[in-house]
Design an enzyme around this catalytic site. Structure first.
Site, PDB file in Angstrom:
ATOM      1  N   TYR A 133     -64.985  27.834  47.149  1.00  0.00           N
ATOM      2  CA  TYR A 133     -65.038  28.517  48.436  1.00  0.00           C
ATOM      3  C   TYR A 133     -64.940  27.438  49.509  1.00  0.00           C
ATOM      4  CZ  TYR A 133     -66.983  31.924  51.871  1.00  0.00           C
ATOM      5  OH  TYR A 133     -67.189  32.766  52.933  1.00  0.00           O
TER       6      TYR A 133
ATOM      7  N   LYS B 187     -61.041  30.494  47.288  1.00  0.00           N
ATOM      8  CA  LYS B 187     -61.141  31.387  48.441  1.00  0.00           C
ATOM      9  C   LYS B 187     -61.143  30.495  49.670  1.00  0.00           C
ATOM     10  CE  LYS B 187     -63.572  34.289  51.428  1.00  0.00           C
ATOM     11  NZ  LYS B 187     -64.797  34.396  52.228  1.00  0.00           N
TER      12      LYS B 187
END
Length: 311
Positions: free
Chosen positions: A138, A166
């Site tokens: 992330y 992400k």
């Protein structure tokens, strides 16, 4: 269920409904999951930024992932955030979210203490070694104060440490480097690239991203699913129009008065106010110490919904 390789489509970062006394509102959480599933989304991401994971206790985090995994019952993949400051604390989260049945975990770089790229790589290797499910990185430098280097992400993917990214960095060029780098390396062809932006989903998909994790999809899952499908069908003119409609709706995140609240209070408050106005959740409360929206600010959220055809 096993995570597709790559995971494609719309994977909303699920908000965490709270009661007025700031406990997890389980019935509202279940209704929200049903709202997203009915909207046609392709997966769910719990315990991310839009989930207010940083504000929840460990017990509340555990309740969220257990509730969602049990309710989804394998219909969609569930990704669970294991976001924390240090590797030992992240490993604690890994243990309970995987025991609950999460299909993948999502981890940031460590934060608070300054970290060297070698330590960030070591962190992800240690997390992957202890996880029985795929690990997604992330990239959110605004929160963890470290930008994940595309070369580091791709090298960890080639090692089998990372299964996806992400990207919430706001750096479309760096994200593109990961997307094109993954496409150029046959050994990581199944690596998943997801944009965390609400505003450039069409652009990200055009450059080859696999999907999107937009917080606004809590409010309008049908819209983001429609946008995704138009892009995949090559109907870029209609996709652009849908993206622009969603950009207009995203204006709700700015309803809060910056003289008395931060941007996070305004944005998360707006998402929850919208979900409350749409009858999905029972209470729009955000976690402490975030400042609640005023009645006038909630009324402005309603105008954004009406303008987008959602009320």
């Amino acid at each position: 269920m096993p995570i597709p390789t790559p995971l494609t489509g719309v994977v909303p970062p699920v908000c965490t409904p709270l009661t007025p006394d700031r406990e997890v509102d389980v019935p509202s959480l279940i209704r929200l999951v049903d709202h997203l599933v009915d909207g046609g989304v392709d997966g769910l991401f719990v315990l991310g930024s839009s989930s207010e994971a940083a504000f929840l206790t460990d017990a509340q985090r555990r309740l969220v992932v257990e509730t969602v995994v049990a309710h989804v019952a394998g219909r969609l993949p569930v990704l669970a955030g294991v976001i924390d400051m240090t590797t030992p604390r992240v490993l604690d989260h890994v243990a309970y979210v995987t025991a609950a049945g999460a299909d993948a975990i999502v981890a940031t770089a460590p934060f608070y203490a300054r970290t060297h790229p070698a330590e960030i790589a070591r962190h992800f290797r240690l997390v992957a070694a202890r996880s029985s499910v795929p690990v997604f990185a992330y990239d959110i430098p605004v929160s963890v104060h470290t930008k994940l280097d595309p070369e580091l992400v791709l090298s960890l993917a080639a090692e089998g440490v990372l299964s996806g990214l992400k990207d919430s960095s706001g750096d479309l060029a760096a994200f593109r480097a990961v997307v094109t780098g993954a496409r150029a390396q046959p050994d990581i062809a199944g690596f998943t690239t997801l944009t965390g932006s609400e505003l450039v989903v069409d652009s990200a998909l055009a450059l080859g991203a696999d999907g999107a994790v937009p917080g606004l999809a809590n409010v309008d899952p049908h819209g983001y699913v429609r946008l995704d499908r138009l892009c995949r069908g090559g109907d870029w003119e209609r996709a652009r129009a849908e993206q622009e409609r969603l950009c207009g709706l995203f204006g709700m995140v700015g309803v809060g008065d910056p003289a008395r609240m931060g941007g996070g209070s305004s944005a998360l408050g707006a998402f929850k106010a919208a979900l409350h106005l749409r009858g999905v959740i029972a209470c729009p409360a955000t976690a402490e110490p975030q400042v609640p929206l005023s009645e006038a600010e909630v009324e402005r959220v309603g105008k954004y919904l009406a303008g987008a055809g959602l009320l």
